[in-house]
Design a protein around this motif. Sequence first.
Motif, short mmCIF file in Angstrom:
data_model
loop_
_atom_site.label_atom_id
_atom_site.label_comp_id
_atom_site.label_asym_id
_atom_site.label_seq_id
_atom_site.Cartn_x
_atom_site.Cartn_y
_atom_site.Cartn_z
N ARG A 237 0.84 -1.18 0.00
CA ARG A 237 0.00 0.00 0.00
C ARG A 237 0.89 1.24 0.00
N TYR A 238 0.34 2.35 -0.50
CA TYR A 238 1.10 3.60 -0.54
C TYR A 238 0.34 4.71 0.17
N LEU A 239 1.10 5.68 0.65
CA LEU A 239 0.53 6.93 1.15
C LEU A 239 0.98 8.04 0.21
N VAL A 240 0.02 8.81 -0.30
CA VAL A 240 0.31 9.97 -1.15
C VAL A 240 -0.21 11.22 -0.45
N VAL A 241 0.64 12.21 -0.32
CA VAL A 241 0.26 13.47 0.31
C VAL A 241 0.01 14.50 -0.78
N ASN A 242 -1.19 15.06 -0.77
CA ASN A 242 -1.57 16.08 -1.74
C ASN A 242 -1.18 17.45 -1.20
N ALA A 243 -0.06 17.97 -1.67
CA ALA A 243 0.40 19.31 -1.29
C ALA A 243 0.37 20.22 -2.51
N ASP A 244 -0.67 20.05 -3.32
CA ASP A 244 -0.80 20.78 -4.57
C ASP A 244 -1.98 21.75 -4.51
N GLU A 245 -2.15 22.43 -3.37
CA GLU A 245 -3.27 23.37 -3.26
C GLU A 245 -3.12 24.45 -4.33
N GLY A 246 -4.10 24.54 -5.22
CA GLY A 246 -4.03 25.52 -6.30
C GLY A 246 -5.29 26.34 -6.44
N GLU A 247 -6.27 26.10 -5.57
CA GLU A 247 -7.52 26.85 -5.61
C GLU A 247 -7.23 28.32 -5.32
N PRO A 248 -7.63 29.23 -6.21
CA PRO A 248 -7.42 30.65 -5.92
C PRO A 248 -7.99 31.03 -4.57
N GLY A 249 -7.16 31.63 -3.75
CA GLY A 249 -7.56 31.99 -2.40
C GLY A 249 -7.08 31.03 -1.33
N THR A 250 -6.45 29.93 -1.71
CA THR A 250 -6.03 28.90 -0.76
C THR A 250 -4.53 28.96 -0.51
N PHE A 251 -4.15 29.04 0.76
CA PHE A 251 -2.73 29.05 1.10
C PHE A 251 -2.47 28.47 2.48
N LYS A 252 -3.44 27.73 3.03
CA LYS A 252 -3.31 27.18 4.38
C LYS A 252 -2.25 26.09 4.47
N ASP A 253 -2.14 25.25 3.43
CA ASP A 253 -1.13 24.20 3.47
C ASP A 253 0.27 24.80 3.45
N ARG A 254 0.43 25.86 2.69
CA ARG A 254 1.70 26.57 2.69
C ARG A 254 2.03 27.04 4.10
N HIS A 255 1.03 27.60 4.78
CA HIS A 255 1.22 28.09 6.14
C HIS A 255 1.63 26.96 7.08
N CYS A 256 0.97 25.80 6.97
CA CYS A 256 1.33 24.66 7.81
C CYS A 256 2.78 24.27 7.62
N LEU A 257 3.22 24.22 6.38
CA LEU A 257 4.59 23.83 6.09
C LEU A 257 5.59 24.88 6.53
N GLU A 258 5.24 26.14 6.37
CA GLU A 258 6.16 27.22 6.76
C GLU A 258 6.31 27.33 8.27
N THR A 259 5.25 27.05 9.02
CA THR A 259 5.28 27.29 10.46
C THR A 259 5.70 26.08 11.28
N ASP A 260 5.43 24.86 10.81
CA ASP A 260 5.73 23.67 11.62
C ASP A 260 5.86 22.46 10.71
N MET A 261 6.90 22.44 9.92
CA MET A 261 7.07 21.40 8.91
C MET A 261 7.18 20.00 9.51
N HIS A 262 7.89 19.89 10.62
CA HIS A 262 8.06 18.56 11.22
C HIS A 262 6.76 18.03 11.83
N ARG A 263 5.87 18.92 12.27
CA ARG A 263 4.55 18.45 12.74
C ARG A 263 3.80 17.78 11.59
N PHE A 264 3.90 18.39 10.42
CA PHE A 264 3.30 17.79 9.24
C PHE A 264 3.94 16.43 8.95
N LEU A 265 5.27 16.37 8.97
CA LEU A 265 5.94 15.11 8.66
C LEU A 265 5.62 14.03 9.68
N GLU A 266 5.47 14.41 10.94
CA GLU A 266 5.11 13.40 11.94
C GLU A 266 3.73 12.83 11.63
#
Length: 556
Positions: A237-266
Amino acid sequence: MTGKGRRGRTGAFPKGRQVDEGARQRIRELLGDRPRRRDLLIEHLHLIQDRYGCLSAAHLLALAEELRLAPVEVYEVATFYAHFDVVEDETSVRAVTVRICDGLPCAMNGAEALIAEAAELGAAVRVVRAPCMGLCDRAPAATVVRAGRPTVEVSKADLSRLREAASNGAEVGGPGATLDAYCAAGGYALLKDCLSGRRGAEEVIAAVEGSRLRGLGGAGFPTGRKWRLVRAQPAPRYLVVNADEGEPGTFKDRHCLETDMHRFLEGVLVAAWAIEAAEVYIYLRDEYAALRGQLASAIAEVEGAGLAGRPVHLRRGAGSYVCGEESAMLESLEGRRGLPRHRPPFAAERGLFGRPTLINNVETLFRVRDIVERGAEWFRAQGRHGREGLRAFSVSGRVREPGVKLAPAGITLRELIDEHCGGMAEGHRLKAYLPGGASGGFLPASLADVPLDFGTIEPHGGFIGSAAIIVLSDRDDLRAAALNLTRFFADESCGQCTPCRVGTAKAELLLAEAAWDRPLLEDLAGVMRDASICGLGQAAPNVFMSLLRHFPEELA
């Protein structure tokens, strides 16, 4: 038969373009000992463009030969993605390209004037329109690209900043949080408990189920249920992470990665452990160039510390909004054009490389650590107005303090603006808002007290999706906003199905008319919603149908 007939002559004169020996050597040297696999085609295309600033015909032919693919298979992928610059001759390529976002939040903040002024940057600089860059709270935004690589991000761009960025060539990026700093604050304790057997998979999955966490990329499928469904499928089985937020007006995933990247990786690694994934693939949009380097370093830190437990692959998108749709993303990860797949089968049964695949987005996995450590009841109690959980709202437009706002699910727009955004911008009065980005539809100020959550917006003709809130005021032209969003959908349609390919283009033409043809638009919307393969074509009509429903006076 003398050998002088048609077949005999064919062998003496090879058909089609022949690979240039110099190009062959350059591509072989550039690829080095990297695997020659189809699924790495897009990675190899990036490698070539980063080195030469473009994708020349000679290099594409040489790459096709190296990968043992037909040239058309390489060309169709290279020309599908917006960030690949395919040229006949690399001598025609300009050294610097400036991409200026013309998405709605940027358009509301002067992008059109900036694009017109950018002609002053000179003939050596190419200026192109670009879709959302995930900098909507700092609009207008631009990216300077040198030798095919994004090098400078310019938020709140003006001509002087663009001129400086185009001339200095400084690299984007900056230091991210280190592994040691994250661990010092209790990070990776949960993952270590999982790996050591102090926690069991059933316990962790049950906690996620009990929290009622739903997919925060837009679809809202219950996360714990999805984990359990995939875990029940046969390995690998595989895990795929969708980090391709492209909806105009969307930037929350970017914020998660910028502020606490290792929390995301955990969260990623806990999910991979829970479903016993053989490998992890993180698909990051190409616009996030600075984050890519930081994320690669963070992954290396985790692997070096022996915490990963499985290969973690970081894959780079290439500029395609439709690849945010999960099946199109899988196609891209396999080295193809991002064309959505027909379903069923669903990814949980047959996903990446035909194997059972768990697909979660960044914010969903970002919440996992808190949910398991603090408990499902804690997470559910965070909601408001009868709703449950927390949401990261991407807020842009006419508010004093735009940005990512972590707030209770079910908060109303009025509460969100007053409590988290400092109120409306000076001199602006709330007129309308998009609760779910470009595809979420326009809602009027009279609905500013509707709870923002899954299931609450649908009765009013919209949906919350990824919680991208774009706020418009009495100074904004809603017809112009609708045309901007519809043009985006027309540009980003993958072209695979007629209802979307033709429907979005037809809608753009109809919305540009002085008087909107309501019966024709309603008929068009019905066809697009019923017959489009994926959510792009199905949701695009929300733009104009919501205006017809809530703002008929604007269209008179």
